[in-house]
Design an enzyme around this catalytic site. Structure first.
Site, PDB file in Angstrom:
ATOM      1  N   TYR A  58       0.833  -1.198   0.000  1.00  0.00           N
ATOM      2  CA  TYR A  58       0.000   0.000   0.000  1.00  0.00           C
ATOM      3  C   TYR A  58       0.875   1.260   0.000  1.00  0.00           C
ATOM      4  O   TYR A  58       0.765   2.110   0.874  1.00  0.00           O
ATOM      5  CB  TYR A  58      -0.905   0.041   1.236  1.00  0.00           C
ATOM      6  N   HIS A 126       0.993 -11.723   2.395  1.00  0.00           N
ATOM      7  CA  HIS A 126      -0.019 -10.952   1.689  1.00  0.00           C
ATOM      8  C   HIS A 126      -0.500 -11.660   0.418  1.00  0.00           C
ATOM      9  O   HIS A 126       0.290 -11.993  -0.461  1.00  0.00           O
ATOM     10  CB  HIS A 126       0.564  -9.578   1.320  1.00  0.00           C
TER      11      HIS A 126
END
Length: 372
Positions: A58, A126
């Protein structure tokens, strides 16, 4: 929460609401910046929202969060043991993954530096469905080493595919002799898709997991009146046109009767999480926040669901939830609204996004290029 101490079970300290760090990224925000991040954290911490979930993916979320948390106004008021920091490893870009031992360790050390912290409360692998399972096991092994080194307290996996998450959780418990602490699944305990409750929670509990994070209760911004978020990277949302049209009909219907789709969706997700939570198995809701106004709105919505107290530390301390008469009336009204929303969604109810999709090769961890 000194990392050198033996940690208590994560289920005992995980609050019901977590601030999602994706809102400070180029994916969902057109101008993520330090001023915005600091203001959001100041307001969130003031109101008791002191758990943060982010990822190196992110970008530049970790950098902005680290700058905000190390700002004198934050550092002098809140000690490190007064908030939780969660981040992720393995996903680098939309089409680049690296689960190797060397990269996982490098990524964690970089996150520690970016976030200006001596330890991380949680680190996830992730989007595990995008890589071979054996590589996920290798990454989990490295994270466990870093737990022993005192750099990480709890470890877990994140992703969309519930079946893949359950399989990896079971394998990890067998191979490492201990369960994963936490699993994060996105957009599947929502007003549009409730598969996490039906297909995931029992499987995760059987694998020894004690905390499940339901992220994206608004399905990455789909379940709101003004359409999906478009950041600097353009429209990346996986929702097909038919689903977007159906959600627009839902939003218009709710607007006509004076209701907000986003607020209804968040209340619904948090009630579902509360219904399945117990002292030894907790469901936390991760909500994306990009402004002070959204902090206030989300905390007000959460407070309607969880309890009537206005004590600023209620989310951090997670005091026992209780409902007043007004809350019970609101819940019954919401159930009628949800029933109508589900009728409008029709065939799109419980629709799942393809992840990773037919255009992705898990073995090579690369997009499949169609031949001419």
């Amino acid at each position: 929460m000194n990392a050198s101490q033996r940690p208590v079970p994560l289920s005992q300290i995980m609050p019901p609401l977590v601030l999602g760090g994706a809102g400070f990224s180029h994916q969902v925000h057109q101008n993520p910046n330090a001023t915005q991040t600091l203001k959001v954290l100041q307001r969130a911490f003031q109101l008791g929202l002191r758990a943060i979930d982010t990822s190196a993916y992110y970008h530049p979320s970790e950098i902005l969060l680290g700058e905000a948390l190390s700002h004198p106004d934050m550092r002098n008021r809140y000690s490190r043991d007064q908030y939780l920091l969660m981040t992720k490893v393995g996903r680098i870009t939309a089409t680049e993954f690296d689960y190797s031992s060397a990269w996982v360790r490098k990524s964690v050390l970089r996150s520690l530096e970016r976030l200006h912290t001596p330890y991380l409360d949680v680190v996830f692998c992730h989007d595990v469905e995008f890589v071979p399972e054996a590589e996920v096991m290798e990454a989990i092994g490295v994270l466990l080493e870093m737990v022993h080194e005192g750099l990480i307290k709890y470890i877990g996996i994140s992703g969309y595919r519930i079946d893949v998450l359950a399989q990896i959780a079971q394998r990890a418990r067998t191979e490492f002799g201990r369960p994963l602490d936490i699993i994060q699944n996105w957009a599947q305990m929502t007003l549009q898709n409730d598969r996490l409750a039906r297909e995931g929670l029992n499987a995760f509990r059987e694998a020894g997991v004690t905390v499940v994070c339901n992220s994206s209760p608004l399905a990455i911004g789909l379940l709101r009146a003004n359409g999906v978020p478009v950041g600097d990277l353009g429209d990346f949302h996986p929702a097909p046109l038919g689903l977007r049209v159906a959600v627009k009909k839902v939003a218009d219907y709710l607007d006509q009767i004076g209701e907000s789709l986003a607020e209804l969706a968040l209340r619904h997700a948090m009630r579902r999480a509360q219904a399945f939570s117990s002292p030894d198995f907790r469901i936390a809701t991760i909500t994306g926040i990009t402004s002070v106004a959204e902090v206030d709105e989300n905390l007000r919505t959460a407070q309607e669901v969880l309890q009537v107290s206005s004590e600023p530390r209620w989310l951090w301390n997670d005091e026992a939830a209780r409902l007043g008469d007004g809350d019970i009336i609101r819940e019954k009204k919401d159930q009628l609204l949800c029933d109508q929303v589900h009728r409008i969604l029709g065939e799109w109810l419980d629709y799942c996004f393809p992840s990773p999709g037919d255009d992705w090769d898990v073995t090579t961890k690369k997009p499949i290029v169609a031949s001419l």
